[in-house]
Write a protein that holds these residues in place. Structure first.
Motif, PDB file in Angstrom:
ATOM      1  N   ASP A 121       0.878  -1.165   0.000  1.00 15.08           N
ATOM      2  CA  ASP A 121       0.000   0.000   0.000  1.00 15.08           C
ATOM      3  C   ASP A 121       0.918   1.217   0.000  1.00 15.08           C
ATOM      4  O   ASP A 121       1.614   1.468   0.975  1.00 15.08           O
ATOM      5  N   ALA A 124      -0.844   6.583  -2.435  1.00 13.33           N
ATOM      6  CA  ALA A 124      -2.115   6.935  -1.790  1.00 13.33           C
ATOM      7  C   ALA A 124      -2.319   8.431  -1.533  1.00 13.33           C
ATOM      8  O   ALA A 124      -2.529   8.838  -0.378  1.00 13.33           O
ATOM      9  N   ASN A 126      -4.405  12.131  -1.835  1.00 13.86           N
ATOM     10  CA  ASN A 126      -5.806  12.435  -1.572  1.00 13.86           C
ATOM     11  C   ASN A 126      -6.386  13.243  -2.720  1.00 13.86           C
ATOM     12  O   ASN A 126      -5.745  14.176  -3.211  1.00 13.86           O
ATOM     13  N   HIS A 135       4.597  12.703  -0.588  1.00 18.02           N
ATOM     14  CA  HIS A 135       4.147  11.490  -1.262  1.00 18.02           C
ATOM     15  C   HIS A 135       5.240  10.880  -2.114  1.00 18.02           C
ATOM     16  O   HIS A 135       5.193   9.710  -2.462  1.00 18.02           O
ATOM     17  N   TYR A 326     -10.989   7.340   9.326  1.00 13.73           N
ATOM     18  CA  TYR A 326      -9.824   6.763   8.651  1.00 13.73           C
ATOM     19  C   TYR A 326      -9.526   5.355   9.183  1.00 13.73           C
ATOM     20  O   TYR A 326      -9.284   4.421   8.417  1.00 13.73           O
ATOM     21  N   ASP A 330      -9.485   1.686   7.334  1.00 17.40           N
ATOM     22  CA  ASP A 330      -8.288   0.849   7.257  1.00 17.40           C
ATOM     23  C   ASP A 330      -8.553  -0.565   7.759  1.00 17.40           C
ATOM     24  O   ASP A 330      -7.979  -1.528   7.250  1.00 17.40           O
ATOM     25  N   GLN A 354       2.065   8.703  11.122  1.00 16.45           N
ATOM     26  CA  GLN A 354       0.909   7.802  11.255  1.00 16.45           C
ATOM     27  C   GLN A 354       1.245   6.530  12.037  1.00 16.45           C
ATOM     28  O   GLN A 354       0.491   5.551  12.014  1.00 16.45           O
TER      29      GLN A 354
END
Ligand code: ARG
Length: 587
Positions: A121, A124, A126, A135, A326, A330, A354
């Protein structure tokens, strides 16, 4: 088998002979590449590690082990310091390894013994928010890990979990209806949507009325209003088209684009299930997961220490107003990946802030009895030269699109200066490879957890650990073969190469090490292991090329040296390909 493994097996045999059942079955018999070649090529500290529990003198025990091994084919052994066992690989053994490497398209890298299904993953971004340089780290690291994991024989599924369902859509919808200039949208969807979002956001701060209208638009979207749903879908489609252009330039591709919204219908039943199983409960109207006391407080992601007391930080999975979060998404995403993809492993390449979020997610999975190799592959920030977050001159976040364009433009200048006679079209292609390679290599040569400074001059320099330096080394090898009217791909060895000179030995040592470096990347998801290896290989090639004439040597020696050049080129190309970097044959 890699040299490391071979040596480790030898040690295992000796230890079994000496200790029999007293050898703990879990004992890790580590063999490491030596830092200082004066003491040999590889080193093991197993004697020291075991001596303690056996109440033996480590040095004497090391001697015992070596005596038990007797002569081995691969290396000479020596005891050093408090009880290290050093191995000096015999040139003939390196030569044999190179010989087999030369006929092997995988260059000695064995596939993994236990292939897994790994979902990665990464990237990703936004929707209607900029894909910024933050990113970039996720995108580049994630892509490399996918390449390496695939090359190792795993089944890899890449999934771009874009943020396509969030409160930003209230403002976007309002802006779409009141402000939009459709012609701009077609031209540059990502930037235009972002601008709309910014304008409306500013307006909302001035006018409470607009803010209310935006909120109403969001509620309409969430309750399935046809018009708003259609606009929302169009935004996602436009964004995806814009993103795909960027990914194409980076040569990065995804198997799936299952964004957050894909899981909307799964959220309510999931929360229900967690409540029924007693994993989640209501608290002030919201639904939360609290600590179940499994961990020590220090390791518990549902606790923080405040004023010397442990306080609960639950994971909220449904807000008091019924909205999901969120974390809820997940959890549903993880379920889906296990159920639909039969994932053994799920790796999330997401920034360090995160950390808590993922710890909580993985811990909730533990409470539910769901197991797997779940990893949060965190990374630090990108800084400007002033050591503050990397921004444009007017303080805006730098867009990835702009970074790519600037890299290619700057690389173009370097290429034109270096080789003005190349046809323009080829110059353009090379500029692309060099510019994008420079960004990728600057990223991948860092320890991912540290912050790094984004420095154009440094990443595009032709010397140092940069993509252009490695690309240039490759070009040099290609030009050697051009002079002999062959291509390095056509060179195979008929017999083991001759390794007489120190520089030949050092190059051989590094070439053979490729088989150890590639699998090591995945142990802790560290592409920088490969990046620094490739840099070292290129440097060692230059020393070899200076010390050992290739085209001016003769007979067997010439053949052998040409073969070393060819193997270097192949390892460089394969290694850089795993980093997602193209090597032009001329520049
Ligand atoms: N969209 C998120 C962000 O930009 C990253 C998503 C990462 N993946 C995930 N499964 N949470 O921060």
């Amino acid at each position: 088998m890699t040299i490391q493994k071979t040596l480790s097996r030898h040690l295992q045999t000796a230890l079994k002979n000496l200790l029999g059942d007293a050898l703990p079955p879990t004992c890790k018999i580590g063999v490491d590449a030596a830092q200082d070649l004066r003491y040999g090529d590889y080193q093991s500290n197993v004697a020291m590690a075991l001596a303690r529990s056996l109440q033996k003198n480590p040095r004497a025990f090391a001697e015992e082990i070596v005596r038990n091994l007797g002569e081995i084919d691969e290396a000479e052994m020596e005891i050093a310091g408090p009880g290290f066992i050093n191995f000096r690989i015999r040139p003939a053994y390196f030569a044999r390894k190179l010989f087999s490497m030369s006929g092997d398209p995988r260059l000695g890298v064995a596939t993994t013994e236990h292939p897994q299904t790994i979902v990665i993953d990464f990237s990703a971004p936004n929707v209607a928010k900029p894909m910024h340089v933050g990113h970039i780290r996720s995108t580049i690291i994630g892509d490399t890990l996918a390449r390496v994991a695939r090359f190792m024989g795993n089944k890899v599924i890449t999934d771009n979990h874009i943020g396509d369902w969030g409160t930003q859509f209230g403002m976007i919808l309002w802006g779409w209806k009141h402000k939009l200039q459709p012609e701009l949208l077609e031209k540059d969807p990502i930037a235009t949507l972002l601008q709309v979002y910014k304008d409306v956001n500013a307006l909302c701060k001035e006018k409470a009325e607009t803010l209310e209208e935006c909120k109403a638009e969001l509620v309409k979207l969430q309750s399935g209003d046809t018009e708003n749903l259609a606009i929302w879908k169009r935004c996602i489609q436009l964004t995806r088209t814009g993103l795909e252009k960027i990914y194409d330039r980076l040569d990065i591709h995804f198997d799936y684009w299952l964004g957050e919204s894909f899981y909307n219908d799964a959220l309510a039943p999931l929360v229900q299930d967690l409540m029924e199983r007693g994993i989640a409960r209501e608290s002030d109207g919201a639904v939360c997961v609290f600590s179940d006391g499994f961990h020590k407080p220090q390791q518990d992601p549902f606790l923080v220490s405040k004023d010397g007391q442990w306080q609960a930080v639950p994971a909220i999975i449904r807000k008091a107003d019924g909205g999901f979060l969120y974390a809820t998404t997940d959890l549903a995403t993880l379920d889906y990946r296990i159920r639909q993809f039969h994932a053994d492993a799920i790796w999330y390449v997401v920034g360090a802030p995160q950390d808590k979020h993922f710890k909580q997610i993985f811990d909730i999975e533990r409470m539910r009895g769901v197991t797997g190799d779940f990893r949060h592959i965190a990374f630090g920030s990108i800084l400007g030269k002033d050591r503050r977050p990397f921004k444009t001159r007017d303080g805006e976040t730098v867009s990835l699109q702009d970074v790519i364009s600037e890299a290619i433009e700057r690389a173009g200048r370097v290429v034109r200066e270096k080789n003005p006679s190349l046809p323009e079209e080829e110059q353009e292609k090379i500029a692309q490879a060099v510019g994008i390679g420079a960004i990728k290599f600057a990223e991948l040569s860092q320890n991912r957890l540290s912050d790094y400074i984004f420095d154009w001059d440094k990443m595009l320099a032709l010397t140092g650990d940069t993509a252009p330096y490695l690309q240039n080394s490759f070009v040099r090898i290609c030009s050697i073969f051009r002079k002999t009217n062959t291509h390095f791909d056509a060179i195979t060895l008929d017999s083991p190469p001759i390794l007489r000179h120190d520089a030949e030995m050092q190059l051989a040592r590094l070439l053979v090490r490729f088989a150890e470096v590639v699998p090591a990347i995945l142990e802790d998801c560290r592409p920088n292991i490969l990046a620094s290896y490739l840099y070292e290989l290129a440097r060692s090639f230059h020393s070899f090329y200076e010390a050992c004439p290739v085209l001016r040597s003769e007979g067997e020696e010439r053949e052998s040296r040409l073969a070393l050049c060819a193997l270097t080129a192949r390892v460089l190309r394969r290694g850089m390909d795993l980093l997602g970097i193209t090597l032009p044959e001329r520049m």
